[in-house]
Scaffold this motif. Structure first.
Motif, PDB file in Angstrom:
ATOM      1  N   THR A  10      14.111  50.585  27.614  1.00  0.00           N
ATOM      2  CA  THR A  10      13.081  51.598  27.781  1.00  0.00           C
ATOM      3  C   THR A  10      13.471  52.543  28.907  1.00  0.00           C
ATOM      4  O   THR A  10      14.167  52.163  29.849  1.00  0.00           O
ATOM      5  CB  THR A  10      11.714  50.956  28.109  1.00  0.00           C
ATOM      6  OG1 THR A  10      11.841  50.213  29.318  1.00  0.00           O
ATOM      7  CG2 THR A  10      11.258  50.047  26.990  1.00  0.00           C
ATOM      8  N   ARG A  59       4.546  45.303  37.803  1.00  0.00           N
ATOM      9  CA  ARG A  59       4.147  44.477  36.654  1.00  0.00           C
ATOM     10  C   ARG A  59       5.330  43.649  36.162  1.00  0.00           C
ATOM     11  O   ARG A  59       5.209  42.469  35.878  1.00  0.00           O
ATOM     12  CB  ARG A  59       3.605  45.367  35.529  1.00  0.00           C
ATOM     13  CG  ARG A  59       3.041  44.589  34.342  1.00  0.00           C
ATOM     14  CD  ARG A  59       2.609  45.529  33.225  1.00  0.00           C
ATOM     15  NE  ARG A  59       3.726  46.091  32.514  1.00  0.00           N
ATOM     16  CZ  ARG A  59       4.436  45.429  31.567  1.00  0.00           C
ATOM     17  NH1 ARG A  59       4.119  44.197  31.251  1.00  0.00           N
ATOM     18  NH2 ARG A  59       5.435  46.025  30.948  1.00  0.00           N
ATOM     19  N   VAL A  60       6.499  44.289  36.062  1.00  0.00           N
ATOM     20  CA  VAL A  60       7.698  43.591  35.603  1.00  0.00           C
ATOM     21  C   VAL A  60       8.074  42.477  36.585  1.00  0.00           C
ATOM     22  O   VAL A  60       8.434  41.370  36.181  1.00  0.00           O
ATOM     23  CB  VAL A  60       8.864  44.587  35.397  1.00  0.00           C
ATOM     24  CG1 VAL A  60      10.176  43.862  35.186  1.00  0.00           C
ATOM     25  CG2 VAL A  60       8.560  45.495  34.220  1.00  0.00           C
ATOM     26  N   GLY A  85       6.979  59.923  34.217  1.00  0.00           N
ATOM     27  CA  GLY A  85       5.850  59.273  34.862  1.00  0.00           C
ATOM     28  C   GLY A  85       5.787  59.639  36.329  1.00  0.00           C
ATOM     29  O   GLY A  85       6.777  60.032  36.934  1.00  0.00           O
ATOM     30  N   GLU A 127       2.949  55.539  38.832  1.00  0.00           N
ATOM     31  CA  GLU A 127       3.034  54.845  37.545  1.00  0.00           C
ATOM     32  C   GLU A 127       4.310  54.027  37.451  1.00  0.00           C
ATOM     33  O   GLU A 127       4.307  52.905  36.945  1.00  0.00           O
ATOM     34  CB  GLU A 127       2.985  55.861  36.395  1.00  0.00           C
ATOM     35  CG  GLU A 127       1.645  56.513  36.199  1.00  0.00           C
ATOM     36  CD  GLU A 127       1.691  57.631  35.165  1.00  0.00           C
ATOM     37  OE1 GLU A 127       2.803  58.104  34.824  1.00  0.00           O
ATOM     38  OE2 GLU A 127       0.621  58.030  34.682  1.00  0.00           O
ATOM     39  N   ILE A 128       5.403  54.591  37.923  1.00  0.00           N
ATOM     40  CA  ILE A 128       6.682  53.867  37.896  1.00  0.00           C
ATOM     41  C   ILE A 128       6.621  52.650  38.816  1.00  0.00           C
ATOM     42  O   ILE A 128       7.051  51.557  38.442  1.00  0.00           O
ATOM     43  CB  ILE A 128       7.839  54.820  38.284  1.00  0.00           C
ATOM     44  CG1 ILE A 128       8.021  55.880  37.194  1.00  0.00           C
ATOM     45  CG2 ILE A 128       9.130  54.038  38.497  1.00  0.00           C
ATOM     46  CD1 ILE A 128       8.993  56.986  37.552  1.00  0.00           C
ATOM     47  N   MET A 162      12.049  45.641  29.184  1.00  0.00           N
ATOM     48  CA  MET A 162      12.416  46.802  29.963  1.00  0.00           C
ATOM     49  C   MET A 162      13.853  47.239  29.705  1.00  0.00           C
ATOM     50  O   MET A 162      14.240  48.305  30.124  1.00  0.00           O
ATOM     51  CB  MET A 162      12.262  46.498  31.465  1.00  0.00           C
ATOM     52  CG  MET A 162      10.846  46.325  31.931  1.00  0.00           C
ATOM     53  SD  MET A 162       9.921  47.860  31.876  1.00  0.00           S
ATOM     54  CE  MET A 162      10.851  48.878  32.993  1.00  0.00           C
ATOM     55  N   GLU A 190       4.596  49.964  37.154  1.00  0.00           N
ATOM     56  CA  GLU A 190       5.361  49.301  36.088  1.00  0.00           C
ATOM     57  C   GLU A 190       6.382  48.332  36.681  1.00  0.00           C
ATOM     58  O   GLU A 190       6.560  47.208  36.191  1.00  0.00           O
ATOM     59  CB  GLU A 190       6.052  50.334  35.204  1.00  0.00           C
ATOM     60  CG  GLU A 190       6.786  49.761  34.029  1.00  0.00           C
ATOM     61  CD  GLU A 190       5.892  49.083  33.011  1.00  0.00           C
ATOM     62  OE1 GLU A 190       6.423  48.283  32.220  1.00  0.00           O
ATOM     63  OE2 GLU A 190       4.666  49.316  32.991  1.00  0.00           O
ATOM     64  N   MET A 199      12.024  55.240  31.759  1.00  0.00           N
ATOM     65  CA  MET A 199      10.816  55.572  32.501  1.00  0.00           C
ATOM     66  C   MET A 199      10.948  57.026  32.961  1.00  0.00           C
ATOM     67  O   MET A 199      11.295  57.309  34.103  1.00  0.00           O
ATOM     68  CB  MET A 199      10.626  54.615  33.677  1.00  0.00           C
ATOM     69  CG  MET A 199      10.355  53.222  33.195  1.00  0.00           C
ATOM     70  SD  MET A 199       9.962  51.947  34.386  1.00  0.00           S
ATOM     71  CE  MET A 199       9.957  52.637  35.950  1.00  0.00           C
TER      72      MET A 199
END
Length: 172
Positions: free
Chosen positions: A4, A20-21, A9, A13-14, A1, A17, A6
């Motif tokens: 990247t 998930r991280v 989105g 979606e953010i 990350m 993510e 973001m």
């Protein structure tokens, strides 16, 4: 990350993510104590040096903590984890080969049997180390070894098999 962006989105979606991280970070944090222990057991150097203060820190600790100072490059972090995993796989392979090798088990059994009289002395409270290293201890081991070799020949071990067992005993 780290590198990247973001952008573009949706909020969901953010948030997905970010969740998930966080999950990956939690999984990494739970596995790091084991990775540290394994790296220590297999003597894998996992030390990071601060280029300014020359201070040392455990490289796996920087995986979880903010490494804003850049003590360890991202590729090196993965390399350290992969090296630890590779060492574990190598030990697993060698232990598996021992597990399926009958000569290893025969030689281990023989070495335990040869140690039996000295274990009995230790259990009785005697200091068997000096006796074990003395001439009398060597004679006891020689007699035991000869009896075991006679037994192995009686059971049906061939010459090459006996050589393999003796070679394993010498390595032990």
């Amino acid at each position: 990350m780290k590198n990247t962006e973001m952008c573009g989105g949706t909020v969901s979606e953010i948030n997905a993510e970010i969740a998930r991280v966080r999950g990956l970070r939690e999984k990494l944090a739970r596995g790091l104590p084991r990775a540290k222990r394994l790296a220590s057991i297999f003597q894998i150097p996992v030390v990071a040096f601060d280029p300014v203060s020359k201070a040392q820190c455990h490289a796996f600790s920087t995986l979880i903590n903010e490494d804003s100072a850049g003590l360890i490059e991202d590729d090196q972090k993965l390399d350290l984890l992969n090296e630890t995993i590779g060492a574990c796989l190598e030990v697993e392979r060698s232990q598996f080969l021992k597990l399926v090798n009958p000569f290893y088990w025969v030689s281990l059994s023989i070495s335990k049997i040869l140690r039996l009289p000295f274990w009995v002395l230790e259990t009785a409270g005697f200091k068997s180390e000096s006796f074990e290293k003395s001439l009398a201890g060597s004679v006891v081991r020689l007699v035991e070894l000869l009896l075991l070799l006679v037994f192995l020949i009686y059971v049906g071990f061939s010459g090459p098999e006996l050589k393999e067992v003796i070679k394993e005993l010498v390595d032990v």
